[in-house]
Design a protein around this motif. Structure first.
Motif, PDB file in Angstrom:
ATOM      1  N   SER A 172       5.918 -19.314  40.051  1.00  0.00           N
ATOM      2  CA  SER A 172       6.862 -19.746  39.109  1.00  0.00           C
ATOM      3  C   SER A 172       8.270 -20.213  39.684  1.00  0.00           C
ATOM      4  O   SER A 172       8.610 -21.248  39.636  1.00  0.00           O
ATOM      5  CB  SER A 172       7.019 -18.957  37.917  1.00  0.00           C
ATOM      6  OG  SER A 172       5.645 -18.498  37.174  1.00  0.00           O
ATOM      7  N   ASN A 211      -5.666 -13.221  39.130  1.00  0.00           N
ATOM      8  CA  ASN A 211      -6.554 -13.725  38.156  1.00  0.00           C
ATOM      9  C   ASN A 211      -5.903 -14.656  37.026  1.00  0.00           C
ATOM     10  O   ASN A 211      -6.383 -14.802  36.109  1.00  0.00           O
ATOM     11  CB  ASN A 211      -7.030 -12.519  37.463  1.00  0.00           C
ATOM     12  CG  ASN A 211      -6.141 -11.750  36.914  1.00  0.00           C
ATOM     13  OD1 ASN A 211      -4.924 -11.991  36.921  1.00  0.00           O
ATOM     14  ND2 ASN A 211      -6.299 -10.451  36.493  1.00  0.00           N
ATOM     15  N   ARG A 212      -4.876 -15.137  37.575  1.00  0.00           N
ATOM     16  CA  ARG A 212      -4.145 -16.212  36.566  1.00  0.00           C
ATOM     17  C   ARG A 212      -4.142 -17.487  37.155  1.00  0.00           C
ATOM     18  O   ARG A 212      -3.827 -17.703  38.527  1.00  0.00           O
ATOM     19  CB  ARG A 212      -2.554 -15.531  36.503  1.00  0.00           C
ATOM     20  CG  ARG A 212      -2.054 -15.882  35.290  1.00  0.00           C
ATOM     21  CD  ARG A 212      -0.486 -15.380  35.209  1.00  0.00           C
ATOM     22  NE  ARG A 212       0.076 -16.824  34.442  1.00  0.00           N
ATOM     23  CZ  ARG A 212       1.416 -16.753  34.377  1.00  0.00           C
ATOM     24  NH1 ARG A 212       1.998 -16.090  35.134  1.00  0.00           N
ATOM     25  NH2 ARG A 212       2.150 -18.004  33.938  1.00  0.00           N
ATOM     26  N   SER A 213      -4.446 -18.461  36.078  1.00  0.00           N
ATOM     27  CA  SER A 213      -4.445 -19.718  36.440  1.00  0.00           C
ATOM     28  C   SER A 213      -2.946 -20.569  36.370  1.00  0.00           C
ATOM     29  O   SER A 213      -2.409 -20.227  34.950  1.00  0.00           O
ATOM     30  CB  SER A 213      -5.716 -20.738  35.578  1.00  0.00           C
ATOM     31  OG  SER A 213      -5.451 -21.871  35.962  1.00  0.00           O
ATOM     32  N   PHE A 214      -2.425 -21.389  36.924  1.00  0.00           N
ATOM     33  CA  PHE A 214      -1.380 -22.076  36.770  1.00  0.00           C
ATOM     34  C   PHE A 214      -1.639 -23.690  36.748  1.00  0.00           C
ATOM     35  O   PHE A 214      -2.199 -24.178  37.761  1.00  0.00           O
ATOM     36  CB  PHE A 214      -0.221 -21.847  38.015  1.00  0.00           C
ATOM     37  CG  PHE A 214       0.312 -20.532  38.151  1.00  0.00           C
ATOM     38  CD1 PHE A 214       1.296 -19.952  37.389  1.00  0.00           C
ATOM     39  CD2 PHE A 214      -0.510 -19.562  38.731  1.00  0.00           C
ATOM     40  CE1 PHE A 214       1.915 -18.653  37.430  1.00  0.00           C
ATOM     41  CE2 PHE A 214       0.032 -18.319  38.827  1.00  0.00           C
ATOM     42  CZ  PHE A 214       1.123 -17.578  38.272  1.00  0.00           C
ATOM     43  N   GLY A 228       3.364 -12.843  43.128  1.00  0.00           N
ATOM     44  CA  GLY A 228       3.029 -13.850  42.043  1.00  0.00           C
ATOM     45  C   GLY A 228       4.504 -14.390  41.374  1.00  0.00           C
ATOM     46  O   GLY A 228       4.207 -15.498  40.951  1.00  0.00           O
ATOM     47  N   THR A 240      -4.629 -21.035  41.257  1.00  0.00           N
ATOM     48  CA  THR A 240      -4.951 -19.837  40.769  1.00  0.00           C
ATOM     49  C   THR A 240      -4.463 -18.684  41.625  1.00  0.00           C
ATOM     50  O   THR A 240      -4.450 -18.873  42.953  1.00  0.00           O
ATOM     51  CB  THR A 240      -6.432 -19.557  40.816  1.00  0.00           C
ATOM     52  OG1 THR A 240      -7.132 -20.593  40.037  1.00  0.00           O
ATOM     53  CG2 THR A 240      -6.851 -18.266  40.102  1.00  0.00           C
TER      54      THR A 240
END
Lengths: 596, 407
Positions: free
Chosen positions: A431, A346-349, A427, A343
């Motif tokens: 990726s 507030n984003r989960s990978f 962030g 995480t």
């Protein structure tokens, strides 16, 4: 004798000499003119341009890859041509009469005495007609030229390129004036890069003709003739058998294959599909064929090996590993916790699984995403860019064919420019850590990077041509390409290579291509694609202990790395190491895996 | 002082020089038009550099040139020695340095250096030129020229050696060599010329020499010695003749009868005569010459450039070119005459004789009255070293005009 007299004496001597010359010139030019002019008319000379055959291309074992075959070119000598024959000649040559007339008018001055090339690759029936009617069709003749011929069961379209008649634009843009209308020039591929070597140098034969253009024989017994210099041959590192097999394996898929000898950078095979038939460019090119190729939505003219810019997916993980170790974030043995997801903000990978605390070797083996999300953040954009550059990304590899892309290797400046300063977050690096996002690489960059890993840091410029052989003296000249060393500790390379070994031979993502005979190593990758099925990547090398081949396979919209890239690359590595006939067990589809 | 530009710059020489260069460029353009060789732009480029150099040099005070002349001379001798060792061999003679794609001929440089050294030497008499009628002075002056000549003959480059030799007599004559001595010096040439045509001509030549010697009414003993020597020279001509390179022998015989060797050494002469003759009064027109455009004459942009003029611009064009050269030569002699600077005066005569010699030999060979000796037409033939060297000479001649009132 004073100085005045001396001056006068010198003036007198000069004046006498001047007078003598005037008398002599008057004698030649005014009183003997008729006779000498007749002499001069007798002397008209026709210059026949002798175009040497282009050099051939051979593979690493001496097999011919690109050959020549004879073809007929119709020529017209404008000064002799009878305009009454215009319609007939235009008719048999299938050229509109106005176009032929326009063409002939462009030969002015004394060039009108020389035969001009009007149409290449003319049918033999037309040639026999011209030969039979030679007396009537004054000034119309033909020459035998060589055109390209491809003797093998594969295409190599993007590698070889084609040699075709120079365009008007090409003529006016050339440096110097070597090329004349009707000459052939290499476009694209090796034909273009090595044009000055392949073409040779044109020669000239001088033939005396009388005022009416009747040939009287060779001028001065041919002593004034300038013999042509034949084009030089190119000797490629390519392996004919491997190339043929690679094109076959690619079938109707869209994508790219490139394999090199990691010790030298010599390209063993090179495929970009879809491709096109080079022989349709060998003689006259039908404009319809060309525009069809140009407008094909599948883009057959696009060279997918050097021009694509796709994210590399998980094949990027070796680079992240090297960067993380290089910056002291990891050691070859230190571990990172991988608990199935990550995480940021507030984003989960997501990840394929939870692997616990794993080291870099294991992370490559199982293609652990969480591991590399974390590494992406830890390495940071500046080092991300630095190590990318070190392994040849974001820049051209310098492969010896044109139109190579630099790809896209993001940097601080790039994101600042794209999103505005401080308007983007770290962030993005999450990726980027797993080779997705705003990162563009070409298969040729990928194969060079893989080869450098296999060779513990020896980075070789990928190239086709190894030697150029002169056809006038038979001497072979080696072509030099750059090599450099990526200086990092051996233990880092060992950790990464061990991971690549386990990808195939351990519990990794490409276990489907494991071989008992050769130690194949590699890494799968799946590039996310917003507009369709994912792109399948595989990079690899073999054998593990003494790498002789490094390879990169990219399949557009072919899905998982292990479903297309790995089996194709595995089959090719087996074929190269084991010789013709050798391949992986079963067909490609049957060994297709389903992993990233 | 408010001198007008006409008094400071030798405008006539400048304009005529530029006119010659432009004619040369047109001829080179035409000569290379069909072959496509890019000599035109190279020559154009160097013409611009050369003209700037020429104007620049015209502002250099004569004292500076005179003072450095011996050093320049020594340097040029060194270069001539070096080129013999490391020079590039082109068509049989080692006379080129190859530097970044351009060939450089040190003998062109030596030409100017030798004239300047000779001028400096001869101008250093007390209130006058050195007295070259005195044997030691005469010998020293000759030595200055002969040293480079020997080195150039070693290359071997016969044409350029002859160019050097051609300046000795005019220069010595200018500084006061008596016509009597001058005549004695040229008697062997008359004897050799006679000997070339056979025994009867040799006898005729000797008789002519004797008669002229009588007319000078000088020492009878000297006259007798000269005549005996010339008979000896005439007879030994045969041996000397055989020491020439075979191709040079052939060229000399072919001058007098080109048809003896129509495809060999006579070929160029026949073809160039045909080219020039077929031009007629006004020529065939620019780029329309069939002889030249069709490459009958090989490398016509170098030594046979005059053919272009003759064929494409006819008699009118040929006379125009000859007139331009004559103006240059007369102007050089006149500058030599009007300048009070003895050094530049001698230098100008040296330049004038070199231009004249090049002109006579080069044009003479294209119209078939001189042997084919490969020397360029000044400032017109393609050749960068030659072009620059002639322009430097013109620059110095212009300075003779500018500083004409300085001793």
């Amino acid at each position: 004798m004073d100085i005045e007299k001396r001056k006068f004496f010198i003036y007198t001597v000069c004046s006498v000499i001047f007078a003598l010359f005037v008398v002599r010139l008057a004698y030649l030019q005014l009183f003997n003119k008729e006779e000498l002019a007749k002499e001069s008319d007798k002397n008209a000379v026709k210059t026949i341009t002798v175009t040497p055959p282009r050099g051939l291309m051979y593979d690493r074992n001496g097999n011919v890859l690109v050959d020549n075959k004879p073809s007929y070119t119709v020529t017209i000598t404008p000064s002799q041509f009878d305009k009454n024959n215009l319609d007939e000649v235009a008719g048999i040559l299938e050229i509109p009469p106005e176009e032929l007339l326009e063409n002939l008018k462009s030969f002015k001055g004394t060039n009108r005495f020389n035969p001009a090339k009007i149409k290449r690759d003319v049918d033999f029936k037309v040639i026999s007609f011209i030969a039979e009617n030679r007396d009537r069709l004054l000034g119309v003749d033909y020459q035998t030229d060589a055109i390209r011929y491809y003797p093998n069961n594969f295409r190599g379209s993007h590698t070889f390129g084609y040699a075709s008649e120079i365009s008007e634009k090409g003529l006016s843009k050339q440096i110097g004036d070597y090329y004349k209308q009707g000459d052939v020039v290499g476009s694209n591929g090796l034909e273009s890069t090595y044009e000055p070597y392949l073409r040779g140098v044109k020669g000239y034969d001088f033939i005396t003709v009388d005022v009416k253009g009747r040939e009287l024989g060779s001028l001065n017994d041919g002593k004034n003739d300038i013999p042509p210099v034949n084009g030089s041959d190119l000797i490629l590192g390519m392996d004919r058998d491997l190339q043929e097999y690679a094109e076959k394996l690619m079938g109707n898929s869209r994508g790219a294959i490139i394999a090199v000898d990691p010790r030298t950078g010599e390209i063993l095979c090179f495929v970009s599909k879809p491709d096109f038939d080079l022989s349709s460019f060998a003689g006259k090119t039908d404009p319809k064929v060309f525009s069809a190729l140009l407008n094909d939505p599948e883009k057959p003219l696009f060279n997918r090996v050097v021009q694509t810019k796709y994210p590399p997916g998980s094949t990027w993980k070796m680079l992240m590993s090297m960067a993380a170790m290089g910056e002291g974030i990891l050691t070859p043995t230190s571990t990172v916790a991988c608990n199935g997801s990550f995480t940021y903000g507030n984003r989960s990978f997501a990840d394929h699984g939870a692997y616990g605390n794993i080291n870099v070797t294991r992370a490559i083996e199982v293609s652990a995403n969480v591991f590399y999300y974390k590494m992406g953040l830890a390495v940071g954009i500046d080092n991300y860019n630095k190590y990318g550059k070190l392994f040849g990304f974001g820049q051209k590899t310098g492969i010896d064919i044109p139109n190579e892309t630099s790809g896209l290797l993001p940097s601080q400046q790039y994101f600042d420019k794209r999103y505005g300063e401080n308007k983007w977050t770290q962030g993005l690096l999450v990726s980027l850590g797993i080779g997705q996002g705003e990162l563009g690489v070409s298969p040729v960059q990928m194969v060079a990077y893989t080869a450098a890993l296999a060779m513990n840091g020896l980075y070789c410029q990928p190239h086709f041509v190894t030697k150029i052989r002169s056809n006038s003296n038979g001497l072979e000249e080696e072509v030099k390409f750059e090599q450099r060393r990526i200086d990092m500790p051996q233990s880092y390379y060992d950790a990464v290579k061990k991971g690549m070994f386990l990808v195939v031979n351990g519990n990794g993502t490409a276990g489907n291509i494991k071989s008992s005979e050769f130690t194949l190593c590699g890494k799968t990758g799946t590039a996310q694609n917003s507009s369709g099925k994912n792109h399948s990547w595989f990079v690899g090398f073999a054998p593990f202990d003494d790498p002789k081949i490094a390879i990169c396979v990219m399949g557009e919209n072919e899905g998982w790395g292990s479903s297309f890239g790995a089996p194709v690359a595995g089959a090719l590595m087996m074929r190269y190491l084991g010789g013709p006939g050798k391949t992986i067990d079963g067909d490609i589809k049957s060994v297709a895996g389903g992993q990233d | 002082m408010n001198k007008s530009i006409f008094e400071r710059i030798d405008l006539l020489l400048l304009i005529i020089t530029i006119a010659v260069i432009i004619c040369g460029l047109l001829a080179i353009f035409s000569a290379t038009y069909t072959s496509g060789a890019d000599y035109f732009s190279k020559q154009l480029y160097f013409s611009v550099i050369g003209i700037i150099l020429m104007i620049g040099i015209s502002f250099v005070p004569p004292r500076i040139i005179a003072r450095s002349s011996y050093i320049i001379y020594l340097l040029s001798i060194v270069l001539l020695v070096v080129v013999l060792i490391i020079g590039k061999k082109i068509s049989g003679s080692r006379s080129w340095f190859s530097m970044g794609g351009f060939g450089i001929q040190p003998s062109e440089f030596a030409k100017i250096a030798t004239i300047l050294a000779l001028a400096n030497f001869l101008s250093q008499g007390e209130d006058a030129f050195r007295n070259v009628n005195r044997f030691p002075e005469f010998l020293k002056a000759c030595a200055i020229v002969l040293i480079p000549v020997l080195l150039i003959m070693k290359q071997p480059d016969m044409g350029t050696s002859l160019v050097f030799l051609s300046m000795i007599l005019p220069v010595l004559f200018w500084v006061g060599l008596s016509p009597y001595v001058l005549f004695i010096i040229i008697t062997p040439v008359i004897a050799v010329l006679g000997a070339f045509f056979g025994i009867n001509y040799l006898i005729g030549a000797i008789v002519l020499i004797g008669l002229i010697m009588l007319m000078f009414k000088k020492n009878a003993f000297v006259a007798a010695v000269v005549i005996v020597l010339n008979i000896a020279i005439g007879y030994s001509f045969d041996t000397l003749y055989h020491k020439l390179q075979p191709y040079q022998q052939k060229r000399i015989t072919a001058v007098f009868d080109p048809s003896t060797d129509p495809l060999g050494s006579g070929y160029n002469v026949i073809q160039s005569k045909v080219a020039i003759g077929s031009g007629g009064l006004l020529g065939k027109g620019f780029l329309q010459g069939t002889q030249t455009q069709l490459k009958f004459i090989p490398e016509q942009w170098t030594d046979f450039i005059f053919c272009m003029i003759g064929e494409e611009f006819g008699f009118a064009g040929s006379i125009l070119i000859l007139t331009l050269y004559m103006i240059i030569i007369f102007k050089l002699v006149n500058n030599a005459y009007m300048t009070k600077n003895r050094f530049l005066s001698v230098a100008c005569i040296g330049f004038a004789s070199i231009v004249l010699f090049h002109l006579v030999i080069n044009v003479g060979m294209t119209i078939g009255i001189m042997p084919v000796i490969g020397i360029p037409l000044p400032m017109m033939s393609y050749g960068l070293s030659s072009l620059l060297s002639f322009l430097v000479m013109m620059g110095i001649a212009m300075s003779a005009y500018r500083y004409r009132n300085q001793y």
